[in-house]
Design a protein around this motif. Structure first.
Motif, PDB file in Angstrom:
ATOM      1  N   ARG A 170      14.169  -6.909  12.258  1.00  7.94           N
ATOM      2  CA  ARG A 170      12.748  -6.847  11.913  1.00  7.94           C
ATOM      3  C   ARG A 170      12.476  -5.726  10.913  1.00  7.94           C
ATOM      4  NH1 ARG A 170      12.118  -7.925  17.536  1.00  7.94           N
ATOM      5  NH2 ARG A 170      11.718  -5.731  17.988  1.00  7.94           N
ATOM      6  N   ASN A 174      11.027  -6.071   7.070  1.00 10.36           N
ATOM      7  CA  ASN A 174       9.833  -5.349   6.647  1.00 10.36           C
ATOM      8  C   ASN A 174      10.104  -4.481   5.427  1.00 10.36           C
ATOM      9  OD1 ASN A 174       7.015  -4.352   7.248  1.00 10.36           O
ATOM     10  ND2 ASN A 174       8.162  -2.438   7.308  1.00 10.36           N
ATOM     11  N   THR A 178       8.212  -4.412   1.798  1.00  7.94           N
ATOM     12  CA  THR A 178       7.374  -3.261   1.419  1.00  7.94           C
ATOM     13  C   THR A 178       8.039  -2.349   0.405  1.00  7.94           C
ATOM     14  OG1 THR A 178       8.246  -2.029   3.307  1.00  7.94           O
ATOM     15  CG2 THR A 178       6.224  -3.268   3.646  1.00  7.94           C
ATOM     16  N   SER A 224       1.986  -0.722   9.045  1.00  8.87           N
ATOM     17  CA  SER A 224       2.694  -1.553   8.083  1.00  8.87           C
ATOM     18  C   SER A 224       3.698  -2.466   8.743  1.00  8.87           C
ATOM     19  CB  SER A 224       3.417  -0.674   7.058  1.00  8.87           C
ATOM     20  OG  SER A 224       4.373   0.123   7.723  1.00  8.87           O
ATOM     21  N   LEU A 225       4.139  -2.135   9.980  1.00 12.58           N
ATOM     22  CA  LEU A 225       5.114  -2.961  10.673  1.00 12.58           C
ATOM     23  C   LEU A 225       4.447  -4.020  11.523  1.00 12.58           C
ATOM     24  CD1 LEU A 225       7.740  -0.356  11.869  1.00 12.58           C
ATOM     25  CD2 LEU A 225       7.861  -1.832   9.854  1.00 12.58           C
ATOM     26  N   SER A 228       4.127  -7.650   9.935  1.00 14.29           N
ATOM     27  CA  SER A 228       5.258  -8.424   9.435  1.00 14.29           C
ATOM     28  C   SER A 228       6.529  -8.210  10.208  1.00 14.29           C
ATOM     29  CB  SER A 228       5.510  -8.070   7.960  1.00 14.29           C
ATOM     30  OG  SER A 228       5.800  -6.691   7.846  1.00 14.29           O
ATOM     31  N   ALA A 229       6.467  -7.461  11.325  1.00 15.56           N
ATOM     32  CA  ALA A 229       7.703  -7.128  12.026  1.00 15.56           C
ATOM     33  C   ALA A 229       8.390  -8.344  12.586  1.00 15.56           C
ATOM     34  CB  ALA A 229       7.410  -6.135  13.154  1.00 15.56           C
TER      35      ALA A 229
END
Length: 515
Positions: A170, A174, A178, A224-225, A228-229
């Motif tokens: 994951r 990510n 990013t 931020s995780l 989309s993790a």
């Protein structure tokens, strides 16, 4: 002889327990027992009384009677011999001959009665054989339980490794989305897969350490995780089934409300508020000690992780102080400047112009210590079970803190007991509790430090052997590190100005056994 029933009753006729050995209605047996007190007469010396249909053979036990109901055709001498054996069985399982104690041990007494008489006829057994048959101890069963425990532990370790692998995937996904990958740390940062050794003490030329398993859970979940993790396509379904499997095994799994991401929580330290530069120093201990003395296995894993939540503090260096001279084997991440660490004890990137990754726990330093010397043990446990000549054991257990600088919290010592045994504790420093369902005596001590470095417990267990009390299992937590390695400062790369930071330190047991 034909024995109809065996019963323990009060002198007033109240039935405490009764075991019927031939087919007969409940009303009939209750009627026979209710008639017994009415047939008793004072002044008689014999211990039997007869009616038209049955014979009562009895023996006084303080305020109780041990009573056998037989047919009139049975041999009175055999009846009396059987009665004496029944009367000898009761003190084997009861500490006192009173109504409450008899009721509490009713099942053990009934099992013992069944070993004396089968289908109304006396079995050729003695007291020692009865004790063995009721105990039903099996070496094969103990071996099976030990193998099963080992298999379960290995399965749980594999699941934890799988959870770690899913987490790494994951993070990689990510970072690709990013742009964190441009920092040069990649998705494997902190996993230890590409680590190369940086020994500082002792001969570590050939040392290839295993990856240290982190027991920490990040206190701040990066925004931020969260979005989309778990965007791994079809793998999310596998993650769900794996999480369900972990829950069935008893693991504590925290699942986020967004998406289906989950993380395994094993030992979480609540650090409260943290600074934008936050470091965690974690150590896990695996110990296996022989009951006769000697260390079979001692292995300590340590890990320092760094989490930066503000990009203006990305280009920093961490100053460490290493005063440990016990052969601790150190490793830095490949992207960490090893020469800087050797000469100044600082953790910084090989390319100073690049910042550390943001919003991610990244491992920067880890260490390992292996030994078979007793001097390395943080706490020693000495267990002395000895047979007391009454079919049971007297057990003395003591602990001693071997490293006076440590402060151990929530210390728990799990002592296994034979099935169905009720320990009698005569002395105990701290608290204790008996978990009957697990057959465990739990000794709890809230804190062990230099001011309370030793303590003892004494207890006795009937119908036990010295080998029944092993293996002992010990667990504790501590905010004092085992290794004499400390984080003393964080500075900026450009001007060495100090940076405000926070540090969490934890030292825990992964497995500590006395076998």
């Amino acid at each position: 002889m034909v024995l109809i029933a065996a019963s323990v009753c009060t002198k007033g006729g109240k039935i405490i327990i009764s075991r019927q050995f031939v087919e007969m209605s409940k009303a009939r047996i209750e009627g026979l027992l209710a008639a017994f007190p009415k047939l008793m007469s004072s002044g008689k010396q014999h211990t039997f009384v007869e009616t038209d249909s049955v014979r009562y053979v009895y023996q006084p036990l303080e305020k109780l009677y041990m009573l056998l109901i037989t047919t009139k055709a049975s041999n009175i001498l055999e009846d009396l011999e059987t009665l004496r054996l029944f009367a000898r069985v009761i003190p084997e399982y009861c500490k006192s001959l009173d109504e409450l104690e008899i009721a509490e041990n009713a099942f053990n007494l009934i099992f013992a009665f069944d070993e004396i008489v089968a289908l109304g006829y006396r079995e050729n057994v003695n007291l020692a054989q009865i004790r063995t048959f009721v105990e039903m101890d099996s070496h094969e069963e103990r071996v099976y339980q030990a193998v099963r425990f080992t298999q379960e532990r290995e399965a749980k370790n594999k699941m934890r490794e799988k959870a770690k692998e899913l987490q790494r995937q994951r993070l990689e996904a990510n970072k690709k989305s990013t742009g964190i990958k441009s920092t040069g740390f990649g998705g494997g940062y902190g996993s230890g897969n590409n680590f190369t050794p940086t020994p500082s003490v002792g001969d570590t030329a050939n040392y290839i350490p295993e990856p240290a398993k982190s027991a920490y859970t990040p206190m701040q979940k990066p925004s931020s995780l969260s979005s989309s993790a778990m965007k791994l396509g079809g793998k999310s379904r596998d993650v769900d089934s794996f999480v369900d499997q972990l829950k069935e095994e008893g693991e504590n799994v925290v699942t986020s409300h967004s998406n289906t991401s989950a993380k395994v929580v094993s030992n979480t330290v609540d650090s409260g508020s943290t600074e934008p530069v936050h470091l965690k120093q974690e150590e896990k201990l695996n110990v296996r000690v022989s009951r006769d003395g000697g260390v079979k296995n001692f292995e300590l894993h340590g890990l320092v992780t760094l989490n930066i939540s503000d990009e203006k503090w990305g280009r920093i260096r961490v100053q460490l102080d290493n005063k440990d001279n016990r052969g601790m084997q150190l490793q830095t991440h490949p992207n960490v400047d090893k020469e800087l660490f050797k000469t100044k004890g600082q953790i910084g990137l090989k390319v100073p112009s690049k910042p550390f990754p943001l919003h991610t726990d990244v491992g920067v330093l880890k260490w390992r210590l292996q030994s078979q010397e007793e001097i390395v043990l943080p706490i020693s446990i000495n267990c002395w079970p000895s047979e007391n000549g009454e079919g049971g054991c007297d057990v003395n257990i003591e602990y001693e803190l071997e490293h006076k600088n440590l402060e151990l919290n929530d210390v728990q010592i799990n002592i296994p007991l034979p099935m169905g045994s009720n320990p009698i504790v005569s002395e105990c420093d701290g608290q204790y509790s008996y978990e009957a369902r697990k057959n465990i005596l739990l000794w709890s001590l809230p804190i062990i430090d230099a001011s309370s470095k030793s303590g003892a417990m004494e207890f006795s267990v009937p119908n036990s052997r010295p080998s029944d009390f092993f293996p002992l299992r010990v667990s504790f937590t501590s905010k004092t590190p085992y290794a004499r390695i400390s984080i003393i400062d964080v500075v900026l790369v450009d001007d060495d100005s100090p940076v405000k930071h926070s540090v969490d330190t934890v030292f825990i047991t992964d497995n500590y056994e006395v076998v």
